[in-house]
Scaffold this motif. Structure first.
Motif, short mmCIF file in Angstrom:
data_model
loop_
_atom_site.label_atom_id
_atom_site.label_comp_id
_atom_site.label_asym_id
_atom_site.label_seq_id
_atom_site.Cartn_x
_atom_site.Cartn_y
_atom_site.Cartn_z
N TRP A 111 0.84 -1.19 0.00
CA TRP A 111 0.00 0.00 0.00
C TRP A 111 0.88 1.25 0.00
O TRP A 111 1.67 1.45 0.91
CB TRP A 111 -0.90 -0.03 1.24
CG TRP A 111 -1.85 1.11 1.38
CD1 TRP A 111 -2.40 1.85 0.38
CD2 TRP A 111 -2.37 1.64 2.60
NE1 TRP A 111 -3.25 2.80 0.90
CE2 TRP A 111 -3.25 2.69 2.27
CE3 TRP A 111 -2.21 1.31 3.95
CZ2 TRP A 111 -3.94 3.43 3.23
CZ3 TRP A 111 -2.90 2.04 4.90
CH2 TRP A 111 -3.76 3.08 4.54
N GLU A 112 0.70 2.03 -1.03
CA GLU A 112 1.42 3.31 -1.12
C GLU A 112 0.49 4.37 -0.55
O GLU A 112 -0.54 4.70 -1.15
CB GLU A 112 1.73 3.60 -2.60
CG GLU A 112 2.38 4.94 -2.86
CD GLU A 112 3.90 4.89 -2.69
OE1 GLU A 112 4.50 3.86 -3.01
OE2 GLU A 112 4.45 5.90 -2.20
N VAL A 142 -0.53 7.93 0.18
CA VAL A 142 -0.13 9.21 -0.42
C VAL A 142 -0.58 10.43 0.37
O VAL A 142 -0.03 11.51 0.20
CB VAL A 142 -0.64 9.34 -1.87
CG1 VAL A 142 0.03 8.30 -2.76
CG2 VAL A 142 -2.16 9.21 -1.95
N SER A 143 -1.60 10.29 1.20
CA SER A 143 -2.07 11.51 1.85
C SER A 143 -2.50 11.26 3.28
O SER A 143 -2.84 10.14 3.65
CB SER A 143 -3.23 12.13 1.07
OG SER A 143 -4.38 11.35 1.24
#
Lengths: 357, 357
Positions: free
Chosen positions: A309-310, A312-313
């Motif tokens: 899981w990347e 990003v926010s």
């Protein structure tokens, strides 16, 4: 006894001290086989102290050759080993809405153990069961009272013969390579792989072959009593096979993580076949991604999975996992409500927070 | 103080003793207006003891004519009365899965009250607000610490001018025909009908007209922070209007009833318009029946409904109610999860047992 200060017992989290009910911590699901001190415990009554000196196990009822086996007799019979996931029928009960009475299991009422013993089939053959036999009653040495029943009850369960004629249903004397511990049924317990834990009767005292299900308090208590108004077709039925389910071992509820690369990990299993797919959602059920699934470890264990899981926010994420088995069963968002809160296989939801470090 | 033995306070069920949070008992929803001692209480800090001798309320900020009003000044101004349902933004939080932190409200964090006071609009006109004004900050006299914030906090909330220019937004000095009780904000509280309770600031100390929302700890805490992973479009937003919702007042969870004629009763409301339909299911969401709906009592109260239920067979029933409002909003089976557990309007589910007498 559980440590009241830490609420822990071995590697477990105590939900009820006496009789002891204790859950594993979800990160411990990363092991292929749970440690003995990390295997969940569900006892209905206090664990009896049993010495094998003088102990014996009579097999009677609808048999042509009633036998009584000593502990040594059992050790000398052909042995059979099985590694299986055991899950409490009431596991995840606390996530069911509206709530049901009973031990408020979080999701930790499950573990994988390696059990060694004698196939029930072998023992039943020794006793020569009659053609009329349909069920076998397993009577434990534990007894006590229950709030919804009168008098003293013994924990006992009958199991259909069909389940017992599979060699993987065993009378176990070893757990994870060592003598069965007291909390897990010393000297002998039944293990019925693929079923919820309630039929894996501990502290066996006698076995009675029958031509009908025994019924009895606990046997009838472990039933799915669905909500009904008598006009629709919902029928009560017994709790048996494990439902398809997955749980997330990491991250854990309430974790605070930083943006970047993370791995969501967990386990999945089903009593109806192998797991064929696990999907992960990190945005509260809006989008789903296929996780990488590891090979099954025999037919009865959990399968591990992971999802890269990347993140990003920043914000609040809700991580969910959804398993599908080879019979096509898919975990539901909300398991069907039932009066006792059994077989809760609703999709596991883990709220976490993403925050810049 | 709450009675620790009975866990009761007035006609309420105490969820948190200090500061007090106390819920009504659902059968009390059968009243058109809750009794004062049966009106739920949600305090963030201990109730301040305020004497009106010397007390005054300054209105400052973006105004051309800063004024300070005494208690008597307010009593002498044109009065306005409004009967409205007030619901805690966290009501029903305990039914949300996965759980959120916060007071674990069952479903009793709501009541209907009749409030009398002065329209905020009248007071703002007296102060001649500037054209730049967009929001008005209401500062309470209650203060203390919160676990997720540093230092001492005062309970304060700004409210958009648009909401306040409606004459039903009032500075209340009476509740149900009597002087405002201490627990409900004596001497003066704000009441913002149609919104969740968090903006109805109690124990008012000052009013500040602003050209922007104030923010501040509690104001930003009462936001919907949805689960997101930054890739989907879920946006945080403030908690304001009451969501469409219904609750069952009878039977109650766990009731044991006999086959025969029964009446399922309850209330329904919405901040987006009148209730146009309430449906009842007695078989766990399989079939739904239209309930009889009573006329609304003004625009802000709950509407009563009932359903005549012929119970034909024994077993476990799950009674549910589902409201629809004039804007077409329908209660969901599962409200959208959010980090703080606000606006939970999931369909209310009441498990009962039908047993022959």
């Amino acid at each position: 006894m559980p440590d009241p200060a830490s609420n822990s017992y071995g590697d477990l989290n105590v939900l009820s001290p006496d009789p002891i009910c204790a859950a594993l911590f979800l990160p411990d699901m990363d092991l292929p086989v749970s440690k003995t001190e990390g295997h969940f415990i569900r006892s209905h009554f206090a664990a009896p102290q049993i010495s094998t000196a003088g102990w014996s196990l009579p097999i009677s009822g609808d048999v042509d050759n009633p036998v009584t086996l000593s502990y040594d007799d059992l050790l000398k019979m052909p042995s059979h080993e099985v590694t299986c996931l055991m899950e409490c029928a009431g596991n995840s009960r606390s996530t069911m809405q509206p709530p049901a009475e009973g031990v408020q299991w979080n999701n930790g009422g499950l573990s994988v153990g390696t059990w060694k013993g004698v196939s029930v089939k072998t023992v039943l053959e020794r006793a020569s069961i009659k053609g009329s036999a349909t069920d076998v009653l397993f009577v434990g040495a534990d007894s006590g009272t229950e709030s919804h029943a009168e008098g003293t009850l013994v924990y006992e369960m009958s199991v259909p013969l069909e389940k017992l004629l599979h060699p993987d249903s065993i009378l176990a004397y070893e757990m994870n390579g060592e003598t069965l511990p007291k909390d897990h049924g010393y000297p002998i317990r039944l293990v019925t792989p693929g079923w919820y834990g309630m039929t894996s009767v501990k502290w066996l005292e006698k076995i009675v072959v029958m031509d009908h299900p025994n019924g009895g308090f606990h046997e009838m208590d472990y039933w799915i009593y669905p909500a009904t108004d008598g006009k629709s077709d919902a029928k009560a039925r017994r709790v048996t096979n494990l439902k398809v389910k997955s749980l997330i071992s990491s991250p854990e509820k309430g974790d605070i993580i930083a943006p970047g690369k993370h791995q969501v990990t967990g386990v999945a299993w089903s009593g109806a076949g192998a797991i064929t797919k696990v999907e992960v959602s990190t945005d509260d059920n809006r989008t789903w991604h296929t996780a990488k699934l590891e090979e099954p470890n025999g037919g009865y264990s959990w399968q591990h999975w992971f999802f890269d899981w990347e993140v990003v926010s920043v914000g609040n994420s809700l991580i969910r996992s959804r398993a599908t088995d080879s019979a096509g069963n898919v975990q539901p968002m909300l398991a069907t409500w039932n009066f006792r809160g059994y077989e809760v296989n609703s999709i596991h939801s883990v709220p976490i927070t993403v925050r810049k470090p």
